[in-house]
Design an enzyme around this catalytic site. Structure first.
Site, PDB file in Angstrom:
ATOM      1  CB  SER A   1      35.364 -59.983 -12.151  1.00  0.00           C
ATOM      2  OG  SER A   1      35.022 -58.664 -11.769  1.00  0.00           O
ATOM      3  CE  LYS A   2      40.089 -59.293  -5.337  1.00  0.00           C
ATOM      4  NZ  LYS A   2      41.523 -59.485  -5.323  1.00  0.00           N
ATOM      5  NE  ARG A   3      39.657 -55.167  -9.632  1.00  0.00           N
ATOM      6  CZ  ARG A   3      40.180 -56.348  -9.879  1.00  0.00           C
ATOM      7  NH1 ARG A   3      39.569 -57.159 -10.668  1.00  0.00           N
ATOM      8  NH2 ARG A   3      41.317 -56.720  -9.358  1.00  0.00           N
TER       9      ARG A   3
ATOM     10  CE1 TYR B   1      37.569 -64.294  -5.468  1.00  0.00           C
ATOM     11  CE2 TYR B   1      38.896 -63.685  -3.582  1.00  0.00           C
ATOM     12  CZ  TYR B   1      38.739 -63.782  -4.944  1.00  0.00           C
ATOM     13  OH  TYR B   1      39.740 -63.365  -5.772  1.00  0.00           O
TER      14      TYR B   1
END
Ligand code: GLU
Length: 518
Positions: A272-274, A284
């Protein structure tokens, strides 16, 4: 369990191959999203087909300004060029679902008329109350008769509410006790028990379709032949299968493939982004700035990845060509990609491996192709290039030492500016008169060189002088490097001298001697 119908995607028909990437503009693009785009694109191009970008922006509450532009820029950076998109248009325009709003209602109404969907008038408060009071509440066959909808109300009451303009949605009526199935191009036969599927909203109170209705209608109208999407969409498949069937389009359903998830490096859970922020690497494709929160999520591009490397590493997250080869250009991928070779096993993301791909691509690309990026990196650090042919030679000399594009600054700055400081610890303690003498004589030799330094001849002269003065390579090679470079790094030192040229080499040796003797 009754098997009312099973839907098997047709074998490759003579239909034109058309694939789409259908992101929702809700923020930056996760590398998993770019991989989805890439696999759709590669399959389309491998079959001489079309690749379409469709923006699925029907959920206005999740719409984020700038996200669509970001997505397009990202595809552009990766070289994944859509044949049709909101920007280039095409025969099935518009390609932004919000601009197609008016065409979805007719399909939802048709489903209602034919008994496959119904109007539901429940307010958000009523639904919230049900969710609180009923454990595992789902709007579906178990409760639909007790809720406020056109199935539980009489025709008369329903018409009255509709005429009065009472806010309502249209929901699919999922059949009870049936199995729906399809052939996934990666997973094979997949089936679902309809009792586990709730009556999803198809058309919202604001007249916008939900993703479920819009994706089916648009895949049909845009004549999509194959659709590859993330595994997280698999639970939605039964709703889509039912819609393809109810709308009478079963024979035109695209062949689906649900791509395996990309997991965190330790294999525990989806990347995930985190995780990126926690583990210190980007998730990203490009930097994403969230204007609402002011948060900047870093991207591969800005970290110094080449698009060639990014495409390559994404392709290898789940695909291989059946050999040990790991390096593929986008053209090679277009030629070799086959969905049969995409594994259904989850793929773990390994940032060290990602950097390896980048280093390999930096080595592989010609200096000429790297030039614009290196110019940019150097400019960001205050170095302006005046001699392009010199720059190309410098790039060739140092590219083997660069992993990220930013490394070109650290690895090549000394070719453009004399060192401002020296790694003196590496020299000073062992500096002595014999070494000083050596370099003084070396200056005499250098002064006699005509115009350019030939690395090979100069190395021989240097070594002969070393022998004459009874010095070892260890005594003078490192100090010489530090004089030219400032530190203990860089390519072969005689190649550096040759590139810097006679005058600059002399100048640097003279200046360093003053510092070392001072
Ligand atoms: N709009 C969906 C998304 O945001 C697309 C899913 C699909 O490809 O069907 O990923």
């Amino acid at each position: 369990m009754k098997l009312r119908f099973a839907i098997f995607a047709p074998a490759m028909s003579d239909k034109k191959v058309r694939l789409r990437f259908a992101p929702s503009p809700t923020g930056g693009l996760h590398l998993g999203g770019v991989r989805t785009a890439l696999f759709n694109y590669l399959f389309a191009k491998n079959h001489g087909g079309d690749f379409i970008l469709r923006i699925e922006d029907t959920d206005q509450t999740r719409y984020v300004d700038g996200a669509e532009k970001y997505i397009m820029e990202c595809l552009d950076w990766c070289g994944i060029t859509p044949d049709e998109s909101p920007a280039v248009c095409g025969p099935f325009a518009p390609y932004r679902q919000s601009e197609r709003k008016s065409l979805y209602r007719e399909y939802a109404e048709k489903l209602v008329r034919e008994g496959h969907a119904y109007y539901a008038f429940d307010t958000p408060e009523e639904l919230d109350r049900n969710r609180k009071e009923i454990p595992n509440f789902q709007y579906g066959h178990a409760y639909r008769d007790t809720l406020r909808n056109s199935l539980s109300l009489s025709q008369h009451d329903t018409d009255k509410l509709l005429d009065a303009g009472e806010p309502h949605v249209i929901r699919i009526k999922v059949p009870v006790g049936e199995t729906v199935s399809f052939n996934d191009m990666i997973r094979g036969h997949v089936s679902f028990d309809t009792n586990q599927v709730d009556d999803k909203v198809l058309l919202k109170a604001d007249g916008m379709p939900t993703y479920h209705l819009a994706v089916v209608v648009d895949d049909y109208l845009m004549k999509i032949s194959h659709a590859f999407r993330g595994e997280e969409w698999l639970p939605s498949a039964p709703v889509h299968l039912l819609l393809w069937d109810y709308l009478g389009w079963k024979a035109d359903m695209p062949q689906w493939a649900h791509l395996p998830l990309i997991l965190k490096p330790d294999g525990h859970g989806k990347l995930s982004k985190r995780d990126g922020a926690r583990l210190g690497f980007p998730v990203y494709a490009m930097n994403w700035f969230d204007a609402k929160t002011g948060e900047l999520t870093p991207g591969f591009r800005e970290l110094g990845f080449l698009p060639e490397a990014f495409d390559n590493l994404l392709a290898m997250l789940g695909w291989n060509d059946g050999t040990d080869n790991e390096i593929f250009s986008l053209d090679e991928l277009k030629e070799k990609f086959s969905i049969d070779r995409v594994s259904k096993a989850v793929a773990k993301f390994d940032f060290e491996k990602a950097k390896w791909y980048n280093a390999e691509w930096i080595k592989k690309l010609k200096a000429e192709s790297l030039k614009p990026k290196v110019v940019e990196v150097l400019a960001q650090n205050g170095i302006t290039i005046t001699d392009e042919s010199y720059l190309l030679k410098v790039i060739d000399a140092v590219k083997e030492r660069c992993v990220l594009l930013g490394d070109f600054y650290q690895q090549s700055a000394y070719f453009f500016e004399a060192p401002k400081a020296y790694d003196e610890n590496a020299v000073k303690l062992k500096w002595n008169e014999a070494k000083n003498e050596f370099f003084k004589t070396l200056l005499v030799i250098l002064n006699k060189v005509d115009e350019t330094i030939d690395a090979h001849i100069f190395e021989e002269q240097f070594k002969a002088l070393m022998e004459e003065k009874s010095l070892k390579a260890g005594d003078v090679m490192l100090p010489f490097r530090i004089m030219l470079v400032g530190g203990k790094f860089g390519p072969h030192v005689f190649d550096i001298a040759a590139l810097l040229g006679k005058d600059e080499t002399i100048c640097r040796v003279e200046k360093a001697l003053m510092v070392f003797n001072g």
